[in-house]
Design a protein around this motif. Structure first.
Motif, PDB file in Angstrom:
ATOM      1  N   VAL A 216     -24.056 -23.074  28.925  1.00 11.67           N
ATOM      2  CA  VAL A 216     -24.450 -24.128  29.859  1.00 11.67           C
ATOM      3  C   VAL A 216     -24.161 -25.506  29.289  1.00 11.67           C
ATOM      4  O   VAL A 216     -24.109 -26.488  30.036  1.00 11.67           O
ATOM      5  CB  VAL A 216     -25.954 -24.008  30.212  1.00 11.67           C
ATOM      6  CG1 VAL A 216     -26.231 -22.681  30.897  1.00 11.67           C
ATOM      7  CG2 VAL A 216     -26.820 -24.159  28.968  1.00 11.67           C
ATOM      8  N   ALA A 217     -23.981 -25.597  27.990  1.00  8.52           N
ATOM      9  CA  ALA A 217     -23.695 -26.894  27.371  1.00  8.52           C
ATOM     10  C   ALA A 217     -23.086 -26.668  25.999  1.00  8.52           C
ATOM     11  O   ALA A 217     -23.319 -25.646  25.352  1.00  8.52           O
ATOM     12  CB  ALA A 217     -24.960 -27.739  27.249  1.00  8.52           C
ATOM     13  N   HIS A 243     -37.150 -24.024  23.977  1.00  7.41           N
ATOM     14  CA  HIS A 243     -36.365 -24.374  25.162  1.00  7.41           C
ATOM     15  C   HIS A 243     -35.881 -23.133  25.911  1.00  7.41           C
ATOM     16  O   HIS A 243     -35.099 -23.276  26.866  1.00  7.41           O
ATOM     17  CB  HIS A 243     -35.167 -25.232  24.755  1.00  7.41           C
ATOM     18  CG  HIS A 243     -35.541 -26.605  24.259  1.00  7.41           C
ATOM     19  ND1 HIS A 243     -35.651 -27.695  25.091  1.00  7.41           N
ATOM     20  CD2 HIS A 243     -35.853 -27.045  23.011  1.00  7.41           C
ATOM     21  CE1 HIS A 243     -35.993 -28.759  24.367  1.00  7.41           C
ATOM     22  NE2 HIS A 243     -36.118 -28.394  23.104  1.00  7.41           N
ATOM     23  N   CYS A 245     -33.748 -20.646  25.215  1.00  8.68           N
ATOM     24  CA  CYS A 245     -32.297 -20.544  25.270  1.00  8.68           C
ATOM     25  C   CYS A 245     -31.801 -19.810  24.037  1.00  8.68           C
ATOM     26  O   CYS A 245     -32.572 -19.419  23.161  1.00  8.68           O
ATOM     27  CB  CYS A 245     -31.659 -21.936  25.361  1.00  8.68           C
ATOM     28  SG  CYS A 245     -31.957 -22.973  23.911  1.00  8.68           S
ATOM     29  N   GLY A 268     -28.263 -20.624  28.568  1.00 10.15           N
ATOM     30  CA  GLY A 268     -29.536 -20.565  29.266  1.00 10.15           C
ATOM     31  C   GLY A 268     -30.460 -21.687  28.838  1.00 10.15           C
ATOM     32  O   GLY A 268     -30.123 -22.561  28.040  1.00 10.15           O
ATOM     33  N   GLY A 269     -31.689 -21.642  29.383  1.00 10.29           N
ATOM     34  CA  GLY A 269     -32.700 -22.598  28.988  1.00 10.29           C
ATOM     35  C   GLY A 269     -32.606 -23.905  29.746  1.00 10.29           C
ATOM     36  O   GLY A 269     -31.554 -24.286  30.277  1.00 10.29           O
ATOM     37  N   SER A 270     -33.718 -24.598  29.810  1.00 10.20           N
ATOM     38  CA  SER A 270     -33.763 -25.904  30.448  1.00 10.20           C
ATOM     39  C   SER A 270     -34.983 -26.651  29.930  1.00 10.20           C
ATOM     40  O   SER A 270     -36.091 -26.080  29.919  1.00 10.20           O
ATOM     41  CB  SER A 270     -33.845 -25.750  31.968  1.00 10.20           C
ATOM     42  OG  SER A 270     -33.899 -27.009  32.594  1.00 10.20           O
ATOM     43  N   PRO A 271     -34.838 -27.856  29.496  1.00 14.00           N
ATOM     44  CA  PRO A 271     -33.586 -28.597  29.325  1.00 14.00           C
ATOM     45  C   PRO A 271     -32.854 -28.178  28.060  1.00 14.00           C
ATOM     46  O   PRO A 271     -33.375 -27.429  27.255  1.00 14.00           O
ATOM     47  CB  PRO A 271     -34.071 -30.038  29.225  1.00 14.00           C
ATOM     48  CG  PRO A 271     -35.418 -29.916  28.558  1.00 14.00           C
ATOM     49  CD  PRO A 271     -36.023 -28.645  29.113  1.00 14.00           C
ATOM     50  N   VAL A 272     -31.641 -28.706  27.915  1.00  9.84           N
ATOM     51  CA  VAL A 272     -30.846 -28.422  26.720  1.00  9.84           C
ATOM     52  C   VAL A 272     -31.503 -29.089  25.513  1.00  9.84           C
ATOM     53  O   VAL A 272     -31.958 -30.232  25.602  1.00  9.84           O
ATOM     54  CB  VAL A 272     -29.400 -28.943  26.910  1.00  9.84           C
ATOM     55  CG1 VAL A 272     -28.600 -28.764  25.622  1.00  9.84           C
ATOM     56  CG2 VAL A 272     -28.737 -28.224  28.062  1.00  9.84           C
TER      57      VAL A 272
END
Length: 436
Positions: A216-217, A243, A245, A268-272
């Motif tokens: 995702v990032a 987080h 992730c 995954g996860g939010s926020p990075v």
């Protein structure tokens, strides 16, 4: 059918250790701590013994014990002379030890500058410096110690000083023996190989990372440039759990990081996770370290081999000795999971995926420079051919391709170095001792 040796016979068992170096490990990499402790011990030990001497002297005066006073005067007077001799002699001794150490470091740099850290981590050298400095400062402090209007003779202090001198003489013999062993290239090779084997053992305990999907990032590195020496996996796992992730390291331990270098991929996860939280788990320095970096062990052994094959040295036997250990490590790594290593949190969920060298990278690191520089030496090429045959006999099918490629490159290098004839066939004949 050829039955390979069990893996535990190849890789020595090693104690479990933290994913991030402990304070003890960091102190081992420093040459400053032990001598400073020796100086502090010398000062406080001298203060303590002088206090005891003063108490004994005062007690003898208060009780008017003439026999004790006479004994203190005789022993303490002679002790004061001895301590004066010790204080001047220890300074000379310290200079001798320092000179031997500099010569040993100069010899080590001729193998490869990367192995100088072995001398920095050598406990015998540190303890020798610490004890010699302790004895020197102890003798100086005792010489200048005065507690009453009448000078107290160094009664107990003289016995302690003699004990320290005896310990220094014994340790000096041990230090010379240790330094002579460290100046032998075979001992250095064996030490580097042992450290590398322990790091390879660390790879046996990775978890299954499973399917990851697309990140995702991608977080880039921003900060002072330097070599990534080690990663605090536990801290990264806590950040990833917080987080929710999975953090996959793109940068490998041993990489030189500059601004904009891709650092981690986040799944995954939010926020990075913010970059500063990820950066706290990284330790950068000016040079590589063996912790979490088994490829650095291969790098050092390859450097020793390459230097031995240089025209200025022309020592193929040392190159073969280095490659003996490389062969041992390749046999240990041939069935290990390479490429990535997954780390779980306390609940067993994968949170961190660490980047480690691929099998093809390890094979290239092990063979390329020795093959290029040693193509004209039958002793080297025959040893390389024997190691390739041994590895091809035990390697799984999916790891044979890099070995086959190295075998082809070795044959081409020998064909380019020798004209068609018996020398070419002789240079390609496998021999575990090179030429014996």
């Amino acid at each position: 059918m050829r039955v390979p040796a069990p893996q535990w016979r190849v890789l020595p068992r090693a104690p479990r250790r933290r994913a991030f170096p402990t304070l003890r490990e960091r102190l081992r990499d420093s040459f400053l701590f032990a001598p400073v402790v020796g100086l502090a011990c010398g000062f406080f030990l001298a203060t303590l013994t002088l206090t005891i001497d003063a108490e004994i002297h005062d007690h003898a005066v208060d009780t008017d014990d003439s026999s004790l006073l006479e004994y203190i005067d005789n022993v303490g007077g002679a002790g004061a002379t001895v301590i004066g001799t010790i204080s001047s002699a220890m300074l000379t001794f310290i200079g001798v030890v320092f000179s031997i150490t500099l010569v040993a470091l100069q010899m080590a740099s001729s193998f490869t500058p990367r192995v100088i850290r072995l001398y920095v981590r050598n406990r015998v050298t540190k303890i020798t410096f610490a004890l010699f400095l302790c004895t020197f400062l102890f003798a100086l402090r005792v010489q200048k110690g005065r507690f009453t209007a009448e000078e107290a003779k160094p009664f107990i202090s003289s016995f302690i000083a003699m004990g320290l001198v005896i310990a220094c003489l014994v340790l000096f013999v041990v230090y010379v023996d240790s330094t002579l062993r460290m100046m032998r290239v075979t001992h250095v090779i064996a030490t580097v190989a042992g450290e590398t084997a322990r790091e390879l053992w660390y790879l046996e305990h990775g978890a299954d990372q499973g399917e990851m999907g697309a990140p995702v990032a991608v977080v880039d590195y921003w900060g002072p440039g330097g070599v990534l020496r080690y990663v605090d996996v536990n801290r990264l796992a806590r950040v990833a759990r917080r987080h929710d992730c999975v953090v996959k390291l793109v940068a490998r331990v041993g990489d030189f990081l500059v601004n904009g270098t891709p650092l981690v991929e986040v799944y995954g996860g939010s926020p990075v996770p913010p970059p500063f939280e990820l950066a706290r788990a990284l330790h950068l320095g000016t040079e590589r370290n063996m912790h979490q970096d088994f490829a650095f062990g291969f790098r050092q052994l390859s450097d020793i081999s390459a230097r031995a094959l240089s025209p200025a040295v022309n020592d193929p036997t040392t190159a073969v000795n280095a490659f003996d250990r490389i062969h041992l490590l390749l046999v240990a790594a041939v069935r290990l999971p390479l490429g990535t290593r997954a780390h779980c949190d306390r609940k067993g969920a994968v949170r961190v995926i660490e980047a480690v060298p691929e099998w093809s990278d390890v094979v290239d690191l092990a063979y390329t420079e020795t093959r290029l520089f040693g193509a004209g030496s039958p002793q080297v090429t025959r040893r390389l051919a024997a190691s390739l045959d041994d590895l091809l006999a035990i390697a799984p099918a999916h790891r044979r391709a890099p070995l086959e490629r190295q075998k082809t490159l070795l044959r081409e290098a020998v064909e380019a170095a020798y004209r068609d004839g018996p020398d070419r066939a002789f240079a390609l004949q496998p021999d575990r001792q090179g030429i014996g």
